[in-house]
Design an enzyme around this catalytic site. Structure first.
Site, PDB file in Angstrom:
ATOM      1  N   CYS A 112      50.012  37.853  32.931  1.00 59.50           N
ATOM      2  CA  CYS A 112      50.056  37.851  31.511  1.00 59.50           C
ATOM      3  C   CYS A 112      49.972  39.289  30.966  1.00 59.50           C
ATOM      4  O   CYS A 112      50.691  39.541  29.809  1.00 59.50           O
ATOM      5  CB  CYS A 112      48.943  37.130  30.957  1.00 59.50           C
ATOM      6  N   GLN A 146      38.732  36.352  34.810  1.00 55.59           N
ATOM      7  CA  GLN A 146      38.078  37.195  35.842  1.00 55.59           C
ATOM      8  C   GLN A 146      36.757  37.531  35.900  1.00 55.59           C
ATOM      9  O   GLN A 146      36.025  37.591  36.705  1.00 55.59           O
ATOM     10  CB  GLN A 146      39.040  38.632  35.859  1.00 55.59           C
ATOM     11  N   CYS A 175      44.911  32.597  34.620  1.00 58.03           N
ATOM     12  CA  CYS A 175      44.036  32.999  33.581  1.00 58.03           C
ATOM     13  C   CYS A 175      44.119  31.838  32.391  1.00 58.03           C
ATOM     14  O   CYS A 175      45.131  31.161  32.334  1.00 58.03           O
ATOM     15  CB  CYS A 175      44.389  34.267  32.816  1.00 58.03           C
ATOM     16  N   GLU A 176      42.915  31.718  31.874  1.00 56.61           N
ATOM     17  CA  GLU A 176      42.904  30.515  31.030  1.00 56.61           C
ATOM     18  C   GLU A 176      43.591  30.471  29.293  1.00 56.61           C
ATOM     19  O   GLU A 176      43.672  29.780  28.864  1.00 56.61           O
ATOM     20  CB  GLU A 176      41.499  29.824  30.988  1.00 56.61           C
ATOM     21  N   HIS A 177      44.021  31.961  29.465  1.00 50.81           N
ATOM     22  CA  HIS A 177      44.534  32.247  28.145  1.00 50.81           C
ATOM     23  C   HIS A 177      46.129  31.815  27.959  1.00 50.81           C
ATOM     24  O   HIS A 177      46.963  31.633  27.121  1.00 50.81           O
ATOM     25  CB  HIS A 177      44.433  33.563  27.733  1.00 50.81           C
ATOM     26  N   HIS A 178      46.672  32.026  29.379  1.00 49.43           N
ATOM     27  CA  HIS A 178      48.280  32.157  29.388  1.00 49.43           C
ATOM     28  C   HIS A 178      48.859  31.137  30.529  1.00 49.43           C
ATOM     29  O   HIS A 178      49.903  30.948  30.697  1.00 49.43           O
ATOM     30  CB  HIS A 178      48.745  33.446  29.621  1.00 49.43           C
ATOM     31  N   HIS A 212      47.177  40.933  36.629  1.00 41.51           N
ATOM     32  CA  HIS A 212      47.205  39.613  35.519  1.00 41.51           C
ATOM     33  C   HIS A 212      48.734  39.785  34.982  1.00 41.51           C
ATOM     34  O   HIS A 212      49.206  40.585  34.543  1.00 41.51           O
ATOM     35  CB  HIS A 212      46.432  40.066  34.485  1.00 41.51           C
TER      36      HIS A 212
HETATM   37 ZN   LIG Z   1      46.180  35.735  30.395  1.00 40.03          ZN
END
Ligand SMILES: [Zn+2]
Length: 197
Positions: A156, A126, A85-88, A154
């Site tokens: 995260c 996703q 994931c690009e956030h974490h 996920h």
């Molecule tokens: Zn994430």
């Protein structure tokens, strides 16, 4: 990841960034067990983010016209994929189900798997990953319809944050006849629900 793009930091700079993170978490980057860790991290990133060096449209480019006039659904179930994931930069791991209704062109099944991988092995969300796979197949093969369903866990969410260990996220993209024709869509979803049996 290669050093060929001049905007990219070089290997030494990237390894130094890993050492900074190790020190930040309270580690001693110079202790024996960690000395080669930055190099190993980069090597792992080369696998996990190999998709940046791939052109998914080119993978599908070698489709072949006609397949003795085959016009029914082509369905691939349970394509394992790993993404981040690009956030974490945390892994999300799951299965992709892909189907299309050919018009003029069909493609070798391994190509569809490679397209999923080429998009998955990048930083992703996703929903975007689902759309990218569908759009690529739609644009290159120009089928009568394409459908993509992804289910993934996920990390995260499972190993941090809300700690929901068993939560699956499901996303879908339906185009062409999969969007407009209930019968076609139901056939695909039924195959997924029955595990392809
Ligand atoms: Zn994430």
């Amino acid at each position: 990841m290669s050093d060929k793009d001049s905007n990219r930091p070089n290997t030494e700079q990237a390894e130094e960034a890993v050492r900074v993170l190790l020190a930040w978490m309270g580690e001693d980057p110079e202790r024996k067990g960690l000395r080669r860790t930055p190099a190993r991290v980069l090597k792992s990133y080369n696998d996990w983010f190999a998709g940046y060096d791939e052109d998914p449209a080119a993978i599908l480019g070698s489709s072949f016209p006609d397949a003795e006039g085959y016009r029914e659904q082509v369905t691939l179930l349970d394509i394992d994929f790993e993404s981040h994931c690009e956030h974490h930069i945390a892994p999300f791991i799951g299965k992709a189900h892909v189907a299309y209704m050919p018009d003029q062109r069909v493609v070798g099944v391994s190509k569809l798997v490679r397209v999923v991988n080429a998009f998955a092995k990048r930083l992703q969300v996703q929903e975007k990953l689902t759309e990218q796979i569908a759009a690529c197949i739609d644009e290159v093969l120009q089928p009568r319809g394409v459908a993509v369903v992804l289910e993934a866990r996920h990390q995260c969410m499972t190993t941090r944050g809300v700690y929901k260990k068993n939560t699956n996220m499901i996303t879908s993209a339906m185009r062409g006849c999969f969007e407009t024709d209930d019968k076609v869509r139901t056939e695909f979803l039924t195959k997924i629900n029955s595990g392809g049996r």
